[in-house]
Design a protein around this motif. Structure first.
Motif, PDB file in Angstrom:
ATOM      1  N   ARG A  63       0.834  -1.208   0.000  1.00  0.00           N
ATOM      2  CA  ARG A  63       0.000   0.000   0.000  1.00  0.00           C
ATOM      3  C   ARG A  63       0.866   1.255   0.000  1.00  0.00           C
ATOM      4  O   ARG A  63       0.613   2.195  -0.762  1.00  0.00           O
ATOM      5  CB  ARG A  63      -0.912  -0.020   1.228  1.00  0.00           C
ATOM      6  CG  ARG A  63      -1.761   1.233   1.408  1.00  0.00           C
ATOM      7  CD  ARG A  63      -2.729   1.085   2.573  1.00  0.00           C
ATOM      8  NE  ARG A  63      -2.065   0.770   3.815  1.00  0.00           N
ATOM      9  CZ  ARG A  63      -1.458   1.661   4.594  1.00  0.00           C
ATOM     10  NH1 ARG A  63      -1.419   2.932   4.231  1.00  0.00           N
ATOM     11  NH2 ARG A  63      -0.895   1.299   5.736  1.00  0.00           N
ATOM     12  N   ILE A  64       1.901   1.274   0.827  1.00  0.00           N
ATOM     13  CA  ILE A  64       2.768   2.445   0.905  1.00  0.00           C
ATOM     14  C   ILE A  64       3.620   2.574  -0.358  1.00  0.00           C
ATOM     15  O   ILE A  64       3.964   3.693  -0.775  1.00  0.00           O
ATOM     16  CB  ILE A  64       3.630   2.370   2.178  1.00  0.00           C
ATOM     17  CG1 ILE A  64       2.719   2.484   3.413  1.00  0.00           C
ATOM     18  CG2 ILE A  64       4.703   3.456   2.209  1.00  0.00           C
ATOM     19  CD1 ILE A  64       3.384   2.162   4.726  1.00  0.00           C
ATOM     20  N   ARG A  65       3.950   1.456  -0.986  1.00  0.00           N
ATOM     21  CA  ARG A  65       4.748   1.494  -2.223  1.00  0.00           C
ATOM     22  C   ARG A  65       4.053   2.321  -3.304  1.00  0.00           C
ATOM     23  O   ARG A  65       4.714   3.038  -4.071  1.00  0.00           O
ATOM     24  CB  ARG A  65       4.996   0.071  -2.719  1.00  0.00           C
ATOM     25  CG  ARG A  65       5.914   0.006  -3.943  1.00  0.00           C
ATOM     26  CD  ARG A  65       6.228  -1.442  -4.316  1.00  0.00           C
ATOM     27  NE  ARG A  65       7.041  -2.082  -3.290  1.00  0.00           N
ATOM     28  CZ  ARG A  65       6.605  -3.076  -2.499  1.00  0.00           C
ATOM     29  NH1 ARG A  65       5.358  -3.545  -2.627  1.00  0.00           N
ATOM     30  NH2 ARG A  65       7.403  -3.587  -1.592  1.00  0.00           N
ATOM     31  N   VAL A  66       2.759   2.223  -3.401  1.00  0.00           N
ATOM     32  CA  VAL A  66       2.012   3.008  -4.396  1.00  0.00           C
ATOM     33  C   VAL A  66       2.241   4.494  -4.160  1.00  0.00           C
ATOM     34  O   VAL A  66       2.489   5.264  -5.101  1.00  0.00           O
ATOM     35  CB  VAL A  66       0.507   2.673  -4.335  1.00  0.00           C
ATOM     36  CG1 VAL A  66      -0.290   3.592  -5.259  1.00  0.00           C
ATOM     37  CG2 VAL A  66       0.271   1.209  -4.701  1.00  0.00           C
ATOM     38  N   VAL A  67       2.165   4.914  -2.904  1.00  0.00           N
ATOM     39  CA  VAL A  67       2.374   6.323  -2.554  1.00  0.00           C
ATOM     40  C   VAL A  67       3.815   6.732  -2.858  1.00  0.00           C
ATOM     41  O   VAL A  67       4.077   7.781  -3.465  1.00  0.00           O
ATOM     42  CB  VAL A  67       2.052   6.561  -1.067  1.00  0.00           C
ATOM     43  CG1 VAL A  67       2.339   8.004  -0.662  1.00  0.00           C
ATOM     44  CG2 VAL A  67       0.604   6.184  -0.762  1.00  0.00           C
ATOM     45  N   GLU A  68       4.776   5.910  -2.439  1.00  0.00           N
ATOM     46  CA  GLU A  68       6.193   6.223  -2.636  1.00  0.00           C
ATOM     47  C   GLU A  68       6.528   6.331  -4.118  1.00  0.00           C
ATOM     48  O   GLU A  68       7.225   7.269  -4.542  1.00  0.00           O
ATOM     49  CB  GLU A  68       7.058   5.146  -1.974  1.00  0.00           C
ATOM     50  CG  GLU A  68       8.500   5.557  -1.723  1.00  0.00           C
ATOM     51  CD  GLU A  68       9.435   5.355  -2.900  1.00  0.00           C
ATOM     52  OE1 GLU A  68      10.550   5.899  -2.880  1.00  0.00           O
ATOM     53  OE2 GLU A  68       9.043   4.656  -3.857  1.00  0.00           O
ATOM     54  N   ASN A  69       6.048   5.405  -4.903  1.00  0.00           N
ATOM     55  CA  ASN A  69       6.341   5.426  -6.337  1.00  0.00           C
ATOM     56  C   ASN A  69       5.746   6.648  -7.020  1.00  0.00           C
ATOM     57  O   ASN A  69       6.357   7.218  -7.938  1.00  0.00           O
ATOM     58  CB  ASN A  69       5.825   4.153  -6.998  1.00  0.00           C
ATOM     59  CG  ASN A  69       6.651   2.912  -6.689  1.00  0.00           C
ATOM     60  OD1 ASN A  69       6.354   1.829  -7.172  1.00  0.00           O
ATOM     61  ND2 ASN A  69       7.688   3.048  -5.872  1.00  0.00           N
ATOM     62  N   ASP A  70       4.568   7.076  -6.582  1.00  0.00           N
ATOM     63  CA  ASP A  70       3.981   8.308  -7.123  1.00  0.00           C
ATOM     64  C   ASP A  70       4.834   9.521  -6.758  1.00  0.00           C
ATOM     65  O   ASP A  70       5.062  10.411  -7.586  1.00  0.00           O
ATOM     66  CB  ASP A  70       2.556   8.508  -6.590  1.00  0.00           C
ATOM     67  CG  ASP A  70       1.542   7.606  -7.286  1.00  0.00           C
ATOM     68  OD1 ASP A  70       1.879   7.045  -8.355  1.00  0.00           O
ATOM     69  OD2 ASP A  70       0.425   7.470  -6.768  1.00  0.00           O
ATOM     70  N   LEU A  71       5.322   9.570  -5.507  1.00  0.00           N
ATOM     71  CA  LEU A  71       6.099  10.720  -5.053  1.00  0.00           C
ATOM     72  C   LEU A  71       7.403  10.871  -5.829  1.00  0.00           C
ATOM     73  O   LEU A  71       7.842  11.991  -6.106  1.00  0.00           O
ATOM     74  CB  LEU A  71       6.408  10.587  -3.558  1.00  0.00           C
ATOM     75  CG  LEU A  71       5.219  10.826  -2.616  1.00  0.00           C
ATOM     76  CD1 LEU A  71       5.554  10.343  -1.206  1.00  0.00           C
ATOM     77  CD2 LEU A  71       4.839  12.303  -2.585  1.00  0.00           C
ATOM     78  N   ILE A  72       8.048   9.767  -6.192  1.00  0.00           N
ATOM     79  CA  ILE A  72       9.327   9.894  -6.898  1.00  0.00           C
ATOM     80  C   ILE A  72       9.146   9.945  -8.421  1.00  0.00           C
ATOM     81  O   ILE A  72      10.116  10.181  -9.146  1.00  0.00           O
ATOM     82  CB  ILE A  72      10.324   8.762  -6.516  1.00  0.00           C
ATOM     83  CG1 ILE A  72       9.807   7.389  -6.892  1.00  0.00           C
ATOM     84  CG2 ILE A  72      10.675   8.846  -5.042  1.00  0.00           C
ATOM     85  CD1 ILE A  72      10.409   6.823  -8.145  1.00  0.00           C
ATOM     86  N   SER A  73       7.920   9.738  -8.886  1.00  0.00           N
ATOM     87  CA  SER A  73       7.674   9.737 -10.328  1.00  0.00           C
ATOM     88  C   SER A  73       7.004  11.019 -10.817  1.00  0.00           C
ATOM     89  O   SER A  73       7.222  11.440 -11.953  1.00  0.00           O
ATOM     90  CB  SER A  73       6.781   8.551 -10.712  1.00  0.00           C
ATOM     91  OG  SER A  73       7.405   7.335 -10.372  1.00  0.00           O
TER      92      SER A  73
END
Length: 205
Positions: A181-191
Motif C-alpha cells: 500500500r505504501i509502495r504506491v504512494v512512494e512510487n507516485d512521489l518519486i515519479s
C-alpha cells in the motif's frame, strides 16, 4: 558486492528512479548535497522520535539508538566535505516526500508503528538506490562518499523492515500488505514532477 546490496532494495522499491531526476541531480549537485545533509539530520531525529514514542519496545530502542548516532556521523561527513570543497551552506526547503509518506501511515496502534517502520525502510532504500546511481557520475569527493554510504543505507533498510516484521500483529504477511500500500504512494512521489530538486524529489517539472 553492490549488486548483492541493491537487488533486495530494488525489489522492495518496485519502481526505479527515472533518468530525468538523475540528470538534474548531477547538474545541481550543491543543492543536492545540502539536502542530503538535511536528510541525515532528519533521519537521526526520526530515530530519536521513535525511541521517545515507543520507549517500551526494547529492540526498537536499541537499534534506533545506534541508527541515530550513525546518521549524525553521516551528517558530519557531508558537512566536512562541504567545507573542504568550499561549498557554502544555505537554506534548502524540504521536499514533499517524507511528509507524503507519513500521511499514508495509519492512525491507530500498533498499525501506525508498523507503517512508520515500513516508511523508514522505503526512505533508506530510496537513498541507497540514489547513492548507487549518483556515485559513478559526480566524481570525488562526493562520489566516494556515496559509495561509502551504500552498505549502511542497505543495513538501515533491513533494520527498519526487520523491526516492522517483529512488531506487526500478523508478522511478515501484514508487513508485505502494508508495504504494498505504501509502495504506491512512494512510487507516485518519486515519479510525479516536482518544482524543486531534492534528494527524494520526483523529476523536475
Amino acid at each position: 558486492m553492490t549488486g548483492t546490496l541493491l537487488q533486495p532494495v530494488s525489489e522492495f522499491l518496485g519502481r526505479p528512479t527515472g533518468p530525468e531526476w538523475l540528470e538534474a541531480a548531477v547538474r545541481c549537485l550543491p543543492v543536492l548535497v545540502i539536502d542530503h545533509a538535511n536528510c541525515e539530520k532528519k533521519a537521526a531525529a526520526t530515530a530519536m522520535a521513535l525511541i521517545n514514542r515507543y520507549a517500551t519496545r526494547s529492540a526498537l530502542v536499541e537499534r534506533m539508538s545506534r541508527l541515530a548516532r550513525e546518521e549524525l556521523r553521516h551528517f558530519e561527513q557531508v558537512v566536512r566535505l562541504m567545507r573542504r570543497e568550499d561549498m557554502p551552506w544555505r537554506h534548502v526547503g524540504a521536499s514533499r516526500y517524507a511528509a507524503g509518506l507519513r500521511a499514508a501511515a495509519s492512525g491507530g496502534e500498533p498499525a501506525r508503528l508498523v507503517d512508520l517502520l515500513v516508511i523508514g525502510a522505503f526512505i533508506e532504500a530510496r537513498s541507497c538506490e540514489r547513492f548507487a546511481m549518483l556515485a559513478p557520475l559526480v566524481g570525488a569527493p562526493f562520489g566516494d562518499l556515496y559509495r561509502g554510504l551504500l552498505a549502511s543505507e542497505a543495513r538501515h533498510f533491513n533494520q527498519y523492515l526487520d523491526l516492522a516484521r517483529r512488531y506487526a500483529p500478523g508478522r511478515g504477511t501484514e508487513v508485505e500488505d502494508r508495504a504494498a500500500r505504501i509502495r504506491v504512494v512512494e512510487n507516485d512521489l518519486i515519479s510525479n514532477p516536482d518544482t524543486q530538486l531534492r534528494f527524494h524529489s520526483g523529476p523536475p517539472a
